[in-house]
Design a protein around this motif. Sequence first.
Motif, PDB file in Angstrom:
ATOM      1  N   GLU A  89      41.799  38.275  45.179  1.00 39.13           N
ATOM      2  CA  GLU A  89      41.995  39.076  46.386  1.00 39.13           C
ATOM      3  C   GLU A  89      40.659  39.675  46.792  1.00 39.13           C
ATOM      4  OE1 GLU A  89      45.454  41.318  47.247  1.00 39.13           O
ATOM      5  OE2 GLU A  89      46.326  40.877  45.290  1.00 39.13           O
ATOM      6  N   GLY A  90      40.295  39.494  48.035  1.00 33.92           N
ATOM      7  CA  GLY A  90      39.030  40.016  48.505  1.00 33.92           C
ATOM      8  C   GLY A  90      38.691  39.445  49.866  1.00 33.92           C
ATOM      9  N   GLU A  91      37.414  39.527  50.210  1.00 34.42           N
ATOM     10  CA  GLU A  91      36.954  39.101  51.519  1.00 34.42           C
ATOM     11  C   GLU A  91      35.862  38.051  51.363  1.00 34.42           C
ATOM     12  OE1 GLU A  91      35.636  41.311  55.691  1.00 34.42           O
ATOM     13  OE2 GLU A  91      35.340  42.332  53.774  1.00 34.42           O
ATOM     14  N   ALA A  92      35.951  36.987  52.145  1.00 33.10           N
ATOM     15  CA  ALA A  92      34.932  35.943  52.105  1.00 33.10           C
ATOM     16  C   ALA A  92      33.605  36.511  52.605  1.00 33.10           C
ATOM     17  CB  ALA A  92      35.352  34.754  52.962  1.00 33.10           C
ATOM     18  N   VAL A  93      32.520  36.105  51.974  1.00 31.46           N
ATOM     19  CA  VAL A  93      31.184  36.551  52.382  1.00 31.46           C
ATOM     20  C   VAL A  93      30.946  36.236  53.863  1.00 31.46           C
ATOM     21  CG1 VAL A  93      28.703  36.157  52.043  1.00 31.46           C
ATOM     22  CG2 VAL A  93      30.201  36.444  50.063  1.00 31.46           C
ATOM     23  N   GLY A 127      28.904  21.561  45.387  1.00 31.99           N
ATOM     24  CA  GLY A 127      29.284  20.526  46.349  1.00 31.99           C
ATOM     25  C   GLY A 127      29.701  21.027  47.715  1.00 31.99           C
ATOM     26  N   ASP A 128      29.998  22.328  47.830  1.00 26.01           N
ATOM     27  CA  ASP A 128      30.424  22.879  49.124  1.00 26.01           C
ATOM     28  C   ASP A 128      30.037  24.355  49.186  1.00 26.01           C
ATOM     29  OD1 ASP A 128      31.534  22.971  51.640  1.00 26.01           O
ATOM     30  OD2 ASP A 128      33.603  23.103  50.954  1.00 26.01           O
ATOM     31  N   LEU A 129      28.747  24.612  49.012  1.00 23.55           N
ATOM     32  CA  LEU A 129      28.249  25.993  48.984  1.00 23.55           C
ATOM     33  C   LEU A 129      28.203  26.564  50.397  1.00 23.55           C
ATOM     34  CD1 LEU A 129      25.356  25.922  46.361  1.00 23.55           C
ATOM     35  CD2 LEU A 129      27.501  27.191  46.198  1.00 23.55           C
ATOM     36  N   THR A 130      29.285  27.202  50.786  1.00 26.42           N
ATOM     37  CA  THR A 130      29.349  27.880  52.077  1.00 26.42           C
ATOM     38  C   THR A 130      29.774  29.322  51.820  1.00 26.42           C
ATOM     39  OG1 THR A 130      31.701  27.454  52.494  1.00 26.42           O
ATOM     40  CG2 THR A 130      30.142  25.725  53.132  1.00 26.42           C
ATOM     41  N   ASP A 162      22.593  20.731  47.095  1.00 25.61           N
ATOM     42  CA  ASP A 162      23.531  21.856  46.983  1.00 25.61           C
ATOM     43  C   ASP A 162      22.991  23.070  47.746  1.00 25.61           C
ATOM     44  OD1 ASP A 162      26.077  22.219  45.886  1.00 25.61           O
ATOM     45  OD2 ASP A 162      25.332  23.183  44.068  1.00 25.61           O
ATOM     46  N   ILE A 163      21.724  23.395  47.501  1.00 29.72           N
ATOM     47  CA  ILE A 163      21.114  24.560  48.139  1.00 29.72           C
ATOM     48  C   ILE A 163      20.870  24.306  49.626  1.00 29.72           C
ATOM     49  CG2 ILE A 163      19.072  26.048  48.167  1.00 29.72           C
ATOM     50  CD1 ILE A 163      18.890  25.663  45.153  1.00 29.72           C
ATOM     51  N   HIS A 164      20.495  23.091  49.955  1.00 23.01           N
ATOM     52  CA  HIS A 164      20.285  22.734  51.363  1.00 23.01           C
ATOM     53  C   HIS A 164      21.558  22.959  52.175  1.00 23.01           C
ATOM     54  CE1 HIS A 164      19.431  20.512  54.996  1.00 23.01           C
ATOM     55  NE2 HIS A 164      20.379  19.653  54.717  1.00 23.01           N
ATOM     56  N   LEU A 165      22.704  22.622  51.610  1.00 21.58           N
ATOM     57  CA  LEU A 165      23.970  22.826  52.308  1.00 21.58           C
ATOM     58  C   LEU A 165      24.183  24.305  52.621  1.00 21.58           C
ATOM     59  CD1 LEU A 165      26.686  21.920  53.421  1.00 21.58           C
ATOM     60  CD2 LEU A 165      27.618  22.038  51.108  1.00 21.58           C
ATOM     61  N   LEU A 166      23.855  25.176  51.663  1.00 22.98           N
ATOM     62  CA  LEU A 166      23.995  26.613  51.914  1.00 22.98           C
ATOM     63  C   LEU A 166      23.056  27.060  53.026  1.00 22.98           C
ATOM     64  CD1 LEU A 166      25.124  29.389  51.309  1.00 22.98           C
ATOM     65  CD2 LEU A 166      23.454  29.614  49.460  1.00 22.98           C
TER      66      LEU A 166
END
Length: 221
Positions: A89-93, A127-130, A162-166
């Motif tokens: 439970e929380g809030e997405a960044v 694989g999906d760093l968002t 991985d980092i490039h995706l972020l």
Amino acid sequence: MTLIKKGAEANLFLKDFSEVLYPDEDERVLVKRRIAKDYRAGKLDKKLRDYRTSLESKILSDAKKAGVPTPTVYRIDRRNTQIVMEYIEGEAVKEFLESLDPESRKELCQTIGEQIARLHEYGIIHGDLTTSNMIRNGKGIIYFIDFGLGEYNPSVEAQGTDIHLLHRTLKSTHFSVAEESFGAVLKGYREILGENAKKVIRRVKEIERRGRYIGKEERSG
């Protein structure tokens, strides 16, 4: 059981703990169920879903061993290709990053960078760093979620990607604070990996140059 997210690869359901595990618990759990694909042969589809379910469960557990907060896996249901896990439970960044004051944002992004470094040090690629896949709970802890595209890959190319995706996510979703946020992410990444971070960060820059070059070629064509 309540459907809370319908995805291309899996659906997420919120369920009472008592329905799937212990009858005297009143907490909720998240059930991630992989979707069958009609365009794949039946046996192959089941095999792939089973593999991805098992792999994601292992990655979630290993990420926790690496020191990265992730949902606890309670049960793996291979017959239905689903994972029963802790509901964070929380809030997405994504929802609050831009509203933070600069110092708080820097601190948050450094923490994110440190957590990515711990994953990479353990050989894990998210694989999906968002910023949608990072949740801050009530105690201020940042959890990484949704390792559905994750893998074990210690290569510099995989880590750089991985980092490039972020970085790409920050630029597209949080344009006004993208570069300062990404700079803080890289600082946190260096804090954990030291000299080993340099080759990965160089690869990130190479990947970004490749993207710009391809873009120009496509436009000129």
